[in-house]
Design an enzyme around this catalytic site. Sequence first.
Site, PDB file in Angstrom:
ATOM      1  N   LYS A  44      70.162  36.177  22.196  1.00  0.00           N
ATOM      2  CA  LYS A  44      71.270  37.014  21.711  1.00  0.00           C
ATOM      3  C   LYS A  44      72.470  36.119  21.431  1.00  0.00           C
ATOM      4  O   LYS A  44      72.777  35.199  22.218  1.00  0.00           O
ATOM      5  CB  LYS A  44      71.644  38.056  22.782  1.00  0.00           C
ATOM      6  CG  LYS A  44      72.986  38.756  22.552  1.00  0.00           C
ATOM      7  CD  LYS A  44      72.975  39.672  21.333  1.00  0.00           C
ATOM      8  CE  LYS A  44      74.357  40.318  21.107  1.00  0.00           C
ATOM      9  NZ  LYS A  44      74.418  41.082  19.838  1.00  0.00           N
ATOM     10  N   CYS A 133      78.805  38.345  12.216  1.00  0.00           N
ATOM     11  CA  CYS A 133      78.819  39.549  13.036  1.00  0.00           C
ATOM     12  C   CYS A 133      79.798  40.544  12.416  1.00  0.00           C
ATOM     13  O   CYS A 133      80.987  40.253  12.273  1.00  0.00           O
ATOM     14  CB  CYS A 133      79.248  39.257  14.469  1.00  0.00           C
ATOM     15  SG  CYS A 133      79.307  40.775  15.458  1.00  0.00           S
TER      16      CYS A 133
HETATM   17  C1  LIG Z   1      76.638  39.011  16.954  1.00  0.00           C
HETATM   18  C2  LIG Z   1      76.961  40.264  16.691  1.00  0.00           C
HETATM   19  C3  LIG Z   1      76.167  41.142  15.849  1.00  0.00           C
HETATM   20  C4  LIG Z   1      76.003  42.466  16.182  1.00  0.00           C
HETATM   21  C5  LIG Z   1      76.660  43.089  17.352  1.00  0.00           C
HETATM   22  O1  LIG Z   1      76.581  42.546  18.485  1.00  0.00           O
HETATM   23  O2  LIG Z   1      77.290  44.148  17.114  1.00  0.00           O
HETATM   24  N1  LIG Z   1      75.261  43.303  15.388  1.00  0.00           N
HETATM   25  C6  LIG Z   1      74.693  42.854  14.233  1.00  0.00           C
HETATM   26  O3  LIG Z   1      74.014  43.622  13.504  1.00  0.00           O
HETATM   27  N2  LIG Z   1      74.808  41.541  13.886  1.00  0.00           N
HETATM   28  C7  LIG Z   1      75.540  40.661  14.640  1.00  0.00           C
HETATM   29  O4  LIG Z   1      75.624  39.478  14.249  1.00  0.00           O
END
Ligand SMILES: C=Cc1c(C(=O)O)[nH]c(=O)[nH]c1=O
Length: 315
Positions: A44, A133
């Site tokens: 993550k 993000c």
């Molecule tokens: C790193 C945060 C990301 C997130 C998030 O943690 O909201 N959601 C996404 O679809 N892509 C991201 O890059």
Amino acid sequence: VDLSVSVLGHTFANPLMNAAGVCCSTTEELDSLLASASGTLITKSCTAQQRDGNPAPRFKPLPLGSINSMGLPNEGYEYYAEYVSHRAKGGAAAKPIFFSISGMTMQDSADMAAKLAAHPQGANVLLELNLSCPNVPGKPQIGYDMQDMRRYLEAVTAVYPRPFGVKLPPYFDMAHFDQAAEVLNAFPSVAFLTCINSVGNGLVIDDTCDTVAIKPKNGFGGIGGEYVLPTALANVNAFRTRCPEKVIIGCGGVLCGRDAYQHLLAGASLVQVGTQLWKEGPDAFRRIRDELQAHLARKGYGADRDAIGKLKVIE
Ligand SMILES: C=Cc1c(C(=O)O)[nH]c(=O)[nH]c1=O
């Protein structure tokens, strides 16, 4: 059909892996990926410190995909650095591990990259710098600001001596493909590009109660799943043609072996699975791997690498 792919100094048993963010926030989730049929895995996206992220409901599966505004919840850099300390091993048997970083500031990203560079297992870890993000309120997607993207890459390349990659947002305009590729090609140590992150700021409405589906940002969130396959394929192919020295990792809209095959044709060497992995769990990798194998066999390929970039246009 030989599904192995050798890129970025590693050999992967097959091209499949998770998309950062899905099934990869905890040791248990990461170990379930290690034990799965995936060729590799990614952690993550992490920030310097642990984050709770946005208030729930912040994720919704949909008939054709998903919407999320997680807000970068994660256990913090040290947690994932510790994980790779005892899980990333060299040699053919192991799975090389991708490590996603998404600092809240450029300095945070550079600091984490510097730590990763000094990590004992640093040679068996591949950095994917997340510049896309879409869900941290008040934080624009770095990949949509070419000057910002250049600054971030200058800061990270100054402290991270190894080849690394960038997670890009989807672009929708030829001029933007050109501008982004110009920035990225200025950094030879950016060895791979992961296209795409979720399609930012979609809005899903539950019209049984006339309400948005998720709480953060009044319901605006990143879209994934079937909805995004054509956009993902376009970005894979656009950067494959504009950045011929870089490896492209495809992400977006992969539900089955044929979707993965389309990403290979478009130019991807590795293929990430997000929404479908969330829905099906790590068993999805065995299914998609076997479907890909069968499809390649039907088409007479000896190896999946022979399909990479073989997309034909209409003359
Ligand atoms: C790193 C945060 C990301 C997130 C998030 O943690 O909201 N959601 C996404 O679809 N892509 C991201 O890059």
